[in-house]
Scaffold this motif. Structure first.
Motif, short mmCIF file in Angstrom:
data_model
loop_
_atom_site.label_atom_id
_atom_site.label_comp_id
_atom_site.label_asym_id
_atom_site.label_seq_id
_atom_site.Cartn_x
_atom_site.Cartn_y
_atom_site.Cartn_z
N HIS A 1 34.46 3.16 24.30
CA HIS A 1 34.39 3.74 25.65
C HIS A 1 35.69 4.43 26.00
N CYS A 2 35.54 5.54 26.72
CA CYS A 2 36.71 6.23 27.23
C CYS A 2 36.29 6.80 28.58
N SER A 3 37.11 6.63 29.57
CA SER A 3 36.76 7.15 30.90
C SER A 3 36.71 8.66 30.89
N ASN A 4 35.91 9.19 31.81
CA ASN A 4 35.86 10.64 31.98
C ASN A 4 37.13 11.19 32.65
N LEU A 5 38.10 10.30 32.88
CA LEU A 5 39.41 10.77 33.33
C LEU A 5 40.12 11.50 32.20
N TYR A 6 39.62 11.28 30.97
CA TYR A 6 40.26 11.87 29.78
C TYR A 6 39.26 12.72 29.02
N ARG A 7 39.77 13.59 28.13
CA ARG A 7 38.86 14.42 27.32
C ARG A 7 38.14 13.54 26.30
N ILE A 8 36.86 13.84 26.06
CA ILE A 8 36.07 13.09 25.07
C ILE A 8 35.49 14.10 24.08
N PRO A 9 36.09 14.21 22.88
CA PRO A 9 35.69 15.29 21.95
C PRO A 9 34.20 15.30 21.63
N SER A 10 33.59 14.13 21.36
CA SER A 10 32.16 14.14 20.99
C SER A 10 31.30 14.60 22.17
N GLN A 11 31.79 14.37 23.40
CA GLN A 11 31.06 14.85 24.59
C GLN A 11 31.12 16.38 24.66
N ASN A 12 32.31 16.91 24.38
CA ASN A 12 32.45 18.38 24.41
C ASN A 12 31.56 19.02 23.36
N ILE A 13 31.52 18.40 22.18
CA ILE A 13 30.71 18.97 21.09
C ILE A 13 29.23 18.93 21.47
N LEU A 14 28.78 17.79 22.01
CA LEU A 14 27.36 17.68 22.38
C LEU A 14 27.01 18.68 23.48
N ALA A 15 27.89 18.84 24.44
CA ALA A 15 27.65 19.82 25.52
C ALA A 15 27.54 21.22 24.92
N ASP A 16 28.48 21.57 24.04
CA ASP A 16 28.45 22.90 23.40
C ASP A 16 27.13 23.12 22.66
N ARG A 17 26.68 22.08 21.97
CA ARG A 17 25.45 22.24 21.16
C ARG A 17 24.22 22.37 22.05
#
Ligand code: PLP
Length: 395
Positions: free
Chosen positions: A64-80
């Motif tokens: 887990h990582c808060s959305n206060l910080y960047r989450i690389p796998s989240q960025n990748i999934l959003a891009d896809r």
């Protein structure tokens, strides 16, 4: 027996303890053919090796990582998701209801931002299901779901299924958006006609109203394209996703056109868990599978074969079933009165097959998208036995 679990579900007398591909196994290790997929969730089957290894690796690395910080796998999934839908931005949450509710928030916020502060109402379609939050109950407007939860949340209007005129008549200067499921799931596998979706897109554009598609059930390959709206050749303004996106790991997503989604500035929405490393790693793994060459071709091939087999079944047992309908592997069988869909599903269970009842006395067949012809033949044999048993009792 009184359990500590809140009694909101009338559960079957079944306990499953493991799954493998298109099958689940109960405590006695009896095998069931799963054509319910946890209500359209296990998109790539149970314990798909790529999802298992992705989850195991992620679990060893970072949960887990808060959305206060960047989450690389989240960025990748959003891009896809954006690369495979329309130019936009994505917010991740944990369920379908949250994703659709955010879609409504985004629509209101955008209208407000462009100076239409009066526009806050959302038009939904009769038979819709958008989740169980208070606002989504108001959007779905189903009496059985609203019972005891009044007063109904304001801001939602509902029109009859399939009529563009009805939507046109319901649009007022307060209308912010129209929300549709391109194929209604809970409502009884009712596909919207493609011409209707196109006319709706035009109507929304002409009236400064946003078009929200709820693809929570129909998305992620279920209808043979990645998203069901694609079949109409339209682009929505906002899309809600969940279910199949996580293949069993809880995740939801709200995708909004750039201009619309960017109305949501810092602080306008949030989620503690939404889009965390575990969920988005699995979401990416699901897309690896569903977007792989040939995957959707197989969904369409299986759909074609299954529809043919089901048409024959309906013709053979017209005393039990009156219709097969749906798109891709989102299929409904309508039972003939007085046979109840719940009875049909119970009968399937006796033959070790799972399916899910839906509205309009329909049995939902929503298998994992990885099925092959062997599974289809097994399903048809069980469906035939079921029709035979129920037909005998009723005629
Ligand atoms: N929208 C649609 C079209 C659905 O089918 C569902 C669930 O069945 C939801 C929203 C709500 O999803 P969840 O149960 O994950 O909140």
């Amino acid at each position: 027996m009184v359990l500590s679990v809140m009694p909101t579900y009338a559960r079957y007398d079944l306990t499953f303890v493991r799954g493998d591909g298109a099958y689940v196994f109960d405590e006695k290790d009896d095998r069931f053919l799963d054509f319910g997929s946890g209500i359209a969730v296990n998109s790539v089957g149970h314990c798909h090796p790529h999802l298992v290894s992705t989850l195991q690796n992620q679990a060893k690395t970072f949960w887990h990582c808060s959305n206060l910080y960047r989450i690389p796998s989240q960025n990748i999934l959003a891009d896809r998701l954006v690369a495979n839908s329309f130019p936009g931005v994505v917010f991740f949450n944990n369920s379908g209801a949250e994703a659709v509710e955010l879609a409504v928030k985004v629509a209101r916020k955008y209208q407000n931002k462009i100076g239409n502060s009066k526009k806050y109402r959302v038009i939904s379609i009769e038979g819709a299901f958008h989740g169980r939050s208070l606002a989504m109950l108001a959007a779905g407007r189903q009496a059985k779901h609203l019972d005891g939860f009044g007063p109904i949340v304001d801001g939602f209007d509902q029109v009859v299924f399939g009529s563009i005129d009805a939507i046109e008549g319901a649009i007022t200067e307060e209308t912010a958006a129209v929300i549709v499921e391109p194929v209604q799931g809970e409502g009884g596998i009712r596909p919207m006609e493609l011409g209707y979706l196109r006319a709706l897109r035009e109507l929304c554009t002409d009236n400064g109203v946003l078009l929200i598609v709820d693809e929570v059930q129909s998305g992620i390959g279920r209808t043979g394209t990645l998203f069901a709206y694609e079949r109409a050749g339209i682009i929505p303004d906002i899309m809600a996703l969940a279910k199949g996106l996580g293949g069993g790991f809880p995740i939801g997503a709200c995708v909004a056109r750039d201009e619309v989604g960017c109305a949501m500035g810092a602080g306008s929405h949030g989620s503690t868990f939404g889009g965390n490393p575990l969920a988005t790693a699995v979401g990416n793994a699901v897309l690896d599978v569903v977007l792989a060459n040939g995957f959707l071709d197989n969904v369409n091939r299986m759909s074609g074969i299954f529809f043919k087999l089901l048409d024959d079944l309906v013709a053979e047992y017209s005393n039990v079933l009156s219709e097969v309908r749906g798109v891709g592997l989102m299929i409904g069988l309508k039972c003939v009165d007085p046979i109840k869909n719940s009875e049909f599903v119970e009968e399937l269970i006796k033959e070790n097959m799972l399916a899910v009842p839906a509205g309009d006395n329909v049995v939902r067949l929503i298998p994992p998208l990885i099925i092959d012809e062997t599974h289809l033949n097994e399903a048809i044999n069980i469906l035939r036995l079921t029709c035979k048993a129920l037909g005998k009792n009723k005629s």
